[in-house]
Design a protein around this motif. Structure first.
Motif, PDB file in Angstrom:
ATOM      1  N   GLN A  71      92.846  38.674  60.740  1.00 47.93           N
ATOM      2  CA  GLN A  71      91.450  39.119  60.712  1.00 47.93           C
ATOM      3  C   GLN A  71      90.492  37.951  60.931  1.00 47.93           C
ATOM      4  OE1 GLN A  71      91.473  40.818  56.794  1.00 47.93           O
ATOM      5  NE2 GLN A  71      91.886  42.887  57.524  1.00 47.93           N
ATOM      6  N   TYR A  72      90.726  36.862  60.230  1.00 48.45           N
ATOM      7  CA  TYR A  72      89.810  35.715  60.323  1.00 48.45           C
ATOM      8  C   TYR A  72      90.004  34.907  61.600  1.00 48.45           C
ATOM      9  CZ  TYR A  72      87.917  36.213  55.625  1.00 48.45           C
ATOM     10  OH  TYR A  72      87.258  36.669  54.512  1.00 48.45           O
ATOM     11  N   VAL A  73      91.243  34.748  62.031  1.00 48.18           N
ATOM     12  CA  VAL A  73      91.510  33.897  63.193  1.00 48.18           C
ATOM     13  C   VAL A  73      91.265  34.622  64.513  1.00 48.18           C
ATOM     14  CG1 VAL A  73      93.277  32.503  64.351  1.00 48.18           C
ATOM     15  CG2 VAL A  73      93.112  32.469  61.858  1.00 48.18           C
ATOM     16  N   LYS A  74      91.475  35.945  64.515  1.00 50.70           N
ATOM     17  CA  LYS A  74      91.292  36.719  65.742  1.00 50.70           C
ATOM     18  C   LYS A  74      90.400  37.944  65.484  1.00 50.70           C
ATOM     19  CE  LYS A  74      95.443  35.055  67.865  1.00 50.70           C
ATOM     20  NZ  LYS A  74      96.417  35.291  68.890  1.00 50.70           N
ATOM     21  N   PRO A  75      89.154  37.711  65.048  1.00 46.61           N
ATOM     22  CA  PRO A  75      88.281  38.840  64.694  1.00 46.61           C
ATOM     23  C   PRO A  75      87.908  39.732  65.875  1.00 46.61           C
ATOM     24  CG  PRO A  75      87.036  36.799  64.738  1.00 46.61           C
ATOM     25  CD  PRO A  75      88.488  36.431  64.903  1.00 46.61           C
ATOM     26  N   GLU A  76      88.057  39.221  67.081  1.00 40.92           N
ATOM     27  CA  GLU A  76      87.712  40.014  68.265  1.00 40.92           C
ATOM     28  C   GLU A  76      88.593  41.253  68.394  1.00 40.92           C
ATOM     29  OE1 GLU A  76      90.862  37.089  69.436  1.00 40.92           O
ATOM     30  OE2 GLU A  76      88.997  36.906  68.332  1.00 40.92           O
ATOM     31  N   LYS A  84      82.195  42.282  60.373  1.00 41.56           N
ATOM     32  CA  LYS A  84      81.094  41.899  59.484  1.00 41.56           C
ATOM     33  C   LYS A  84      81.585  41.719  58.053  1.00 41.56           C
ATOM     34  CE  LYS A  84      76.473  43.034  57.963  1.00 41.56           C
ATOM     35  NZ  LYS A  84      75.268  43.791  58.225  1.00 41.56           N
ATOM     36  N   SER A  85      82.489  42.579  57.605  1.00 38.57           N
ATOM     37  CA  SER A  85      82.952  42.520  56.217  1.00 38.57           C
ATOM     38  C   SER A  85      83.662  41.209  55.902  1.00 38.57           C
ATOM     39  CB  SER A  85      83.863  43.714  55.893  1.00 38.57           C
ATOM     40  OG  SER A  85      85.141  43.587  56.493  1.00 38.57           O
ATOM     41  N   LEU A  86      84.228  40.546  56.911  1.00 40.48           N
ATOM     42  CA  LEU A  86      84.958  39.304  56.682  1.00 40.48           C
ATOM     43  C   LEU A  86      84.081  38.187  56.107  1.00 40.48           C
ATOM     44  CD1 LEU A  86      87.138  39.200  59.909  1.00 40.48           C
ATOM     45  CD2 LEU A  86      87.920  39.646  57.570  1.00 40.48           C
ATOM     46  N   SER A  87      82.783  38.285  56.322  1.00 38.34           N
ATOM     47  CA  SER A  87      81.871  37.264  55.798  1.00 38.34           C
ATOM     48  C   SER A  87      81.537  37.469  54.330  1.00 38.34           C
ATOM     49  CB  SER A  87      80.561  37.264  56.597  1.00 38.34           C
ATOM     50  OG  SER A  87      80.828  36.903  57.930  1.00 38.34           O
ATOM     51  N   TYR A  88      81.981  38.585  53.753  1.00 37.17           N
ATOM     52  CA  TYR A  88      81.613  38.927  52.383  1.00 37.17           C
ATOM     53  C   TYR A  88      82.852  39.154  51.520  1.00 37.17           C
ATOM     54  CZ  TYR A  88      77.084  39.856  54.518  1.00 37.17           C
ATOM     55  OH  TYR A  88      75.902  39.736  55.198  1.00 37.17           O
ATOM     56  N   VAL A  89      82.828  38.609  50.325  1.00 38.40           N
ATOM     57  CA  VAL A  89      83.892  38.853  49.350  1.00 38.40           C
ATOM     58  C   VAL A  89      83.230  39.478  48.127  1.00 38.40           C
ATOM     59  CG1 VAL A  89      85.599  37.794  47.832  1.00 38.40           C
ATOM     60  CG2 VAL A  89      85.321  36.951  50.157  1.00 38.40           C
ATOM     61  N   LEU A  90      83.744  40.610  47.697  1.00 41.09           N
ATOM     62  CA  LEU A  90      83.261  41.297  46.501  1.00 41.09           C
ATOM     63  C   LEU A  90      84.365  41.247  45.459  1.00 41.09           C
ATOM     64  CD1 LEU A  90      81.984  44.553  48.262  1.00 41.09           C
ATOM     65  CD2 LEU A  90      80.719  42.433  47.898  1.00 41.09           C
ATOM     66  N   MET A  91      84.030  40.801  44.261  1.00 36.28           N
ATOM     67  CA  MET A  91      85.020  40.735  43.190  1.00 36.28           C
ATOM     68  C   MET A  91      84.771  41.865  42.191  1.00 36.28           C
ATOM     69  SD  MET A  91      86.651  38.183  44.366  1.00 36.28           S
ATOM     70  CE  MET A  91      87.778  37.651  43.126  1.00 36.28           C
ATOM     71  N   TYR A  92      85.786  42.116  41.357  1.00 38.94           N
ATOM     72  CA  TYR A  92      85.723  43.198  40.369  1.00 38.94           C
ATOM     73  C   TYR A  92      84.568  43.051  39.387  1.00 38.94           C
ATOM     74  CZ  TYR A  92      90.524  44.368  41.747  1.00 38.94           C
ATOM     75  OH  TYR A  92      91.639  44.727  42.440  1.00 38.94           O
ATOM     76  N   ASP A  93      84.146  41.827  39.100  1.00 35.12           N
ATOM     77  CA  ASP A  93      83.125  41.591  38.080  1.00 35.12           C
ATOM     78  C   ASP A  93      81.713  41.488  38.647  1.00 35.12           C
ATOM     79  OD1 ASP A  93      83.203  39.134  39.355  1.00 35.12           O
ATOM     80  OD2 ASP A  93      83.549  37.969  37.528  1.00 35.12           O
ATOM     81  N   GLY A  94      81.555  41.716  39.943  1.00 35.31           N
ATOM     82  CA  GLY A  94      80.234  41.640  40.561  1.00 35.31           C
ATOM     83  C   GLY A  94      79.951  40.302  41.223  1.00 35.31           C
ATOM     84  N   THR A  95      80.845  39.339  41.037  1.00 37.25           N
ATOM     85  CA  THR A  95      80.694  38.070  41.742  1.00 37.25           C
ATOM     86  C   THR A  95      80.936  38.329  43.225  1.00 37.25           C
ATOM     87  OG1 THR A  95      81.537  36.864  39.823  1.00 37.25           O
ATOM     88  CG2 THR A  95      81.518  35.680  41.923  1.00 37.25           C
ATOM     89  N   CYS A  96      80.081  37.769  44.055  1.00 33.74           N
ATOM     90  CA  CYS A  96      80.188  37.957  45.498  1.00 33.74           C
ATOM     91  C   CYS A  96      80.088  36.605  46.191  1.00 33.74           C
ATOM     92  CB  CYS A  96      79.046  38.832  46.008  1.00 33.74           C
ATOM     93  SG  CYS A  96      79.032  40.471  45.294  1.00 33.74           S
ATOM     94  N   TYR A  97      80.647  36.554  47.358  1.00 33.83           N
ATOM     95  CA  TYR A  97      80.584  35.347  48.181  1.00 33.83           C
ATOM     96  C   TYR A  97      80.245  35.763  49.603  1.00 33.83           C
ATOM     97  CZ  TYR A  97      83.265  33.449  44.291  1.00 33.83           C
ATOM     98  OH  TYR A  97      83.684  33.091  43.041  1.00 33.83           O
TER      99      TYR A  97
END
Length: 179
Positions: A71-76, A84-97
């Motif tokens: 997914q990250y190396v060949k997103p095309e 778009k979702s690859l730029s976002y990380v959602l954790m169980y506790d609400g922490t996001c990146y």
């Protein structure tokens, strides 16, 4: 029985990938089955923790992480929402990146435990990685109730809509802009 390093090497050769592999989990991920850190181009796999589980489970988590590599190396190869979702990380506790210029910026979103769990498990890239893992393990080891249960365990109880994910990403963007 299988050799994890050989499977990774075969996968990388087949998909023309060049990544690092480590069994030393990064800080904060000591209890994770595995993770791919795109900023370090490294696949981390917790062989110590997974040494006591079935082949189905070990292979499921390995192929899950290998899909994240693709997914990250060949997103095309992915649809636009998955990209778009690859730029976002959602954790169980609400922490996001959010991945910004090769660095992960951190913030928090609010929500109930159920909502945040469903948001994490239903992330487009997580659903895709779990489907990929499920299909690949079935090809190697054949169908099993154990594999079916593992796959179902990682599905959200209530799937969020694509529009809801767009709203979450927008909220993360707004929060990070204020910081």
């Amino acid at each position: 029985m299988f050799n994890i390093t050989e499977l990774i090497d075969e996968f990388c050769e087949k998909n023309q990938l060049c990544i690092h592999f480590s069994t030393d989990m990064p800080e904060g991920y000591e209890t994770a089955n595995g993770t791919f850190d795109v900023t370090k181009n490294t696949l981390y796999f917790n062989t110590a923790m997974l040494s006591e589980v079935s082949d189905y489970e070990t292979l499921f988590y390995l192929f899950h992480e290998l899909r994240h590599v693709l997914q990250y190396v060949k997103p095309e190869q992915l649809n636009s929402l998955l990209q778009k979702s690859l730029s976002y990380v959602l954790m169980y506790d609400g922490t996001c990146y959010k991945l910004i210029d090769g660095e992960w910026a951190e913030c928090r979103i609010e929500g109930t435990e159920d909502y945040l769990s469903n948001a994490y498990m239903g992330q487009p890239y997580e659903l895709d990685a779990n489907q990929f893992a499920y299909e690949n393990v079935r090809k190697i080891l054949g169908p099993s109730q154990e594999l079916d249960k593992l796959y179902e365990f990682w599905l959200p109880k209530e799937k969020l809509s694509d529009a809801e994910y767009q709203n979450i990403y927008h909220e993360i963007d707004k929060t990070l802009q204020k910081m």
